[in-house]
Design a protein around this motif. Structure first.
Motif, short mmCIF file in Angstrom:
data_model
loop_
_atom_site.label_atom_id
_atom_site.label_comp_id
_atom_site.label_asym_id
_atom_site.label_seq_id
_atom_site.Cartn_x
_atom_site.Cartn_y
_atom_site.Cartn_z
N ALA A 49 0.85 -1.23 -0.15
CA ALA A 49 0.05 0.11 0.00
C ALA A 49 0.82 1.17 -0.15
CB ALA A 49 -1.02 -0.23 1.30
N GLN A 50 2.06 0.96 0.46
CA GLN A 50 3.10 2.33 0.32
C GLN A 50 4.14 2.47 -0.68
OE1 GLN A 50 4.54 2.78 4.52
NE2 GLN A 50 2.45 2.48 5.31
N ALA A 51 3.76 1.52 -1.51
CA ALA A 51 4.65 1.56 -2.78
C ALA A 51 5.16 2.89 -3.40
CB ALA A 51 4.18 0.81 -3.95
N ALA A 52 4.23 3.94 -3.31
CA ALA A 52 4.62 5.28 -3.86
C ALA A 52 5.65 5.83 -2.98
CB ALA A 52 3.52 6.03 -3.79
N ALA A 53 5.70 5.70 -1.68
CA ALA A 53 6.79 5.78 -0.83
C ALA A 53 7.95 5.15 -0.77
CB ALA A 53 6.20 5.92 0.56
N ALA A 54 7.89 3.83 -1.25
CA ALA A 54 8.93 3.19 -1.51
C ALA A 54 9.91 3.70 -2.82
CB ALA A 54 9.04 1.74 -1.58
N VAL A 55 9.20 3.93 -3.95
CA VAL A 55 9.79 4.58 -4.95
C VAL A 55 10.10 5.98 -4.96
CG1 VAL A 55 9.46 4.67 -7.50
CG2 VAL A 55 8.38 2.70 -6.50
N GLY A 56 9.59 6.58 -4.17
CA GLY A 56 9.97 8.05 -3.89
C GLY A 56 11.23 8.09 -3.10
N GLU A 57 11.66 7.18 -2.43
CA GLU A 57 12.87 7.34 -1.58
C GLU A 57 13.97 7.32 -2.79
OE1 GLU A 57 14.44 5.13 1.44
OE2 GLU A 57 12.43 4.50 2.25
N LEU A 58 14.07 6.66 -3.85
CA LEU A 58 14.97 6.81 -4.99
C LEU A 58 14.81 8.36 -5.80
CD1 LEU A 58 14.57 3.90 -4.63
CD2 LEU A 58 15.61 3.72 -6.94
N ALA A 59 13.77 8.77 -5.70
CA ALA A 59 13.54 9.98 -6.41
C ALA A 59 14.10 11.01 -5.60
CB ALA A 59 12.06 10.33 -6.52
N GLU A 60 14.17 10.85 -4.28
CA GLU A 60 14.52 11.94 -3.08
C GLU A 60 16.29 11.61 -2.83
OE1 GLU A 60 11.98 11.88 -0.11
OE2 GLU A 60 10.42 12.13 -1.21
N ARG A 61 16.47 10.51 -3.47
CA ARG A 61 18.07 10.29 -3.43
C ARG A 61 18.41 10.12 -1.93
NH1 ARG A 61 21.06 11.09 -8.01
NH2 ARG A 61 22.86 11.38 -6.89
N ARG A 62 17.56 9.46 -1.14
CA ARG A 62 17.68 9.25 0.35
C ARG A 62 18.20 7.77 0.27
NH1 ARG A 62 13.56 9.07 2.99
NH2 ARG A 62 11.93 9.39 1.58
N VAL A 63 18.31 6.87 -0.69
CA VAL A 63 18.50 5.44 -0.48
C VAL A 63 20.16 5.22 -0.23
CG1 VAL A 63 18.44 3.14 -1.52
CG2 VAL A 63 16.55 4.93 -1.71
N THR A 64 20.33 4.32 0.91
CA THR A 64 21.60 4.10 1.31
C THR A 64 21.85 2.62 1.37
OG1 THR A 64 21.11 4.50 3.44
CG2 THR A 64 22.29 6.23 2.48
N GLY A 65 20.85 1.78 0.90
CA GLY A 65 20.82 0.51 0.95
C GLY A 65 19.80 0.07 -0.08
N LYS A 66 19.02 -1.02 0.28
CA LYS A 66 17.82 -1.72 -0.59
C LYS A 66 16.61 -1.52 -0.15
CE LYS A 66 16.72 -3.72 -4.20
NZ LYS A 66 17.25 -3.27 -5.52
N VAL A 67 15.60 -0.89 -0.70
CA VAL A 67 14.44 -0.80 -0.41
C VAL A 67 13.61 -1.96 -0.80
CG1 VAL A 67 12.21 0.80 -0.66
CG2 VAL A 67 14.74 1.92 -0.40
N VAL A 68 12.53 -2.33 -0.01
CA VAL A 68 11.86 -3.68 -0.56
C VAL A 68 10.61 -3.42 -0.10
CG1 VAL A 68 11.55 -6.27 0.12
CG2 VAL A 68 13.91 -5.11 -0.06
N ILE A 69 9.63 -3.96 -1.08
CA ILE A 69 8.23 -3.99 -0.66
C ILE A 69 7.71 -5.26 -0.37
CG2 ILE A 69 6.01 -3.58 -1.80
CD1 ILE A 69 7.35 -1.35 -3.62
N HIS A 70 6.98 -5.51 0.66
CA HIS A 70 6.37 -6.80 0.92
C HIS A 70 5.13 -6.75 0.36
CE1 HIS A 70 8.94 -7.65 4.89
NE2 HIS A 70 9.61 -7.78 3.61
N THR A 71 4.90 -7.71 -0.89
CA THR A 71 3.81 -7.64 -1.43
C THR A 71 2.56 -8.22 -1.00
OG1 THR A 71 4.35 -9.78 -2.46
CG2 THR A 71 4.88 -7.81 -3.63
N ARG A 72 2.49 -8.84 0.35
CA ARG A 72 1.49 -9.63 1.07
C ARG A 72 1.15 -8.95 2.00
NH1 ARG A 72 0.23 -14.13 -1.88
NH2 ARG A 72 1.59 -14.50 -3.64
N GLU A 73 1.58 -7.72 2.53
CA GLU A 73 1.59 -6.97 3.56
C GLU A 73 0.36 -5.86 3.19
OE1 GLU A 73 4.72 -5.68 5.69
OE2 GLU A 73 5.57 -7.76 6.02
#
Length: 323
Positions: free
Chosen positions: A299-323
């Motif tokens: 449900a928060q996939a937009a925020a997950a992808v947004g982390e890359l847009a904001e160049r805040r990622v310092t590791g791997k961002v993962v989405i749990h598809t069944r939560e």
């Protein structure tokens, strides 16, 4: 099933979680029940229509996944219940995905789904960049730009697994800690990196530079190469595409090499699986493992992808598809 759909090319804020029919696997596809999906830079570009591949709207976002096999073609080497990682390019941000057989890979039992979801794109890229295009040799020194990002961390880990000395170039001290945790021998700030690199190498320079950033650091990268050194161009996350004054290449017999892993892999059937098999022992031993820095429900996939847009990622961002 629930899935993340792109219907407008307006960036991550425009993506939606919708209900769709489950995909039907074709004759050369594995049907996978997805447990975790990795977020990669091409996912962000796809939401803006800026990636070289432009799927027809609407489409389900998501390039790489990990989960369990529901069904697989005879002779594929996979069976229901097998743990796998897969590169699907699109369709991964959903509860189920159909992935090509030759882009589906066995995931060792000791490797979590979160880690597995971060392996295919960045680590196959790292092997291609450092080993095939960069021609890493024993005892060499590697400089990695963007070292706290996904490709950067993968290249650090791969180079260290092959015995190299690694210098990481980062924009902040915090990102330097990420690079050192990945195995970098040294982490230096991008401001003035050339002088620091020459100091660390007794003015010799480095044998191989991995550059996924581009921009205005390019000239100083060329100046940081040892005699016979290679600079491998991976991408331009910094935005600007640099140019090369080729006379610089003559001064110390250096090279600038393009490394378009996707172009190579998709034009050489079976290449990805051969790469995965080459990496399998290091994956099983934990030497190649993306650090997971953020986990989001579907449900928060937009925020997950947004982390890359904001160049805040310092590791791997993962989405749990069944939560």
């Amino acid at each position: 099933m629930r899935a993340v759909q792109v219907s407008k090319l307006e960036g991550p804020d425009a993506i939606e979680v919708v209900e769709l029919d489950e995909p039907v696997a074709g004759p050369d596809q594995v049907l996978i029940d997805v447990e975790a999906a990795g977020v990669v830079f091409p996912d962000l570009l796809l939401t803006r229509g800026e990636y070289q591949m432009r799927p027809e709207l609407p489409f389900v976002l998501g390039s790489e996944v990990a989960g369990t096999v529901r069904s697989a073609p005879d002779g594929s080497g996979f069976a229901p219940g097998d743990r796998v990682a897969a590169l699907c390019v699109v369709g991964g941000f959903g509860e189920t995905v159909a992935a090509p057989v030759d882009q589906t890979f066995p995931l060792p039992d000791g490797v979590s789904f979160d880690v597995g979801a971060g392996l295919p794109m960045n680590y196959l890229t790292a092997e291609f960049v450092v080993a095939r295009r960069g021609r890493l040799a024993d005892g060499e020194t590697v400089l990695v730009h963007g070292a706290a990002g996904g490709v950067g961390v993968a290249c650090i880990q791969f180079a260290k697994a092959r015995g190299a000395t690694v210098i990481a170039v980062v924009s902040t001290e915090g990102k330097g800690e990420v690079a050192r945790a990945a195995g970098a021998d040294h982490a230096v700030l991008v401001e003035g990196f050339k002088d620091r690199v020459l100091e660390l190498t007794d003015k010799r320079g480095v044998d191989l530079i991995v550059d996924p950033v581009g921009g205005d650091r390019f000239t100083d990268s060329l100046r940081s190469l040892a005699r016979g050194g290679r600079l491998v161009v991976v991408g331009f996350t910094g935005g600007d595409i640099p140019t090369v004054k080729v006379n610089r290449l003559l001064l110390r017999n250096t090279e600038v090499i393009g490394a378009g892993w996707g172009e190579w892999a998709w034009n050489n059937p079976g290449y990805m699986r051969r790469q995965w098999d080459e990496l399998a022992a290091d994956i099983a031993a934990g030497r190649l493992a993306p650090p997971v820095s953020g986990v989001y429900p579907l449900a928060q996939a937009a925020a997950a992808v947004g982390e890359l847009a904001e160049r805040r990622v310092t590791g791997k961002v993962v989405i749990h598809t069944r939560e």
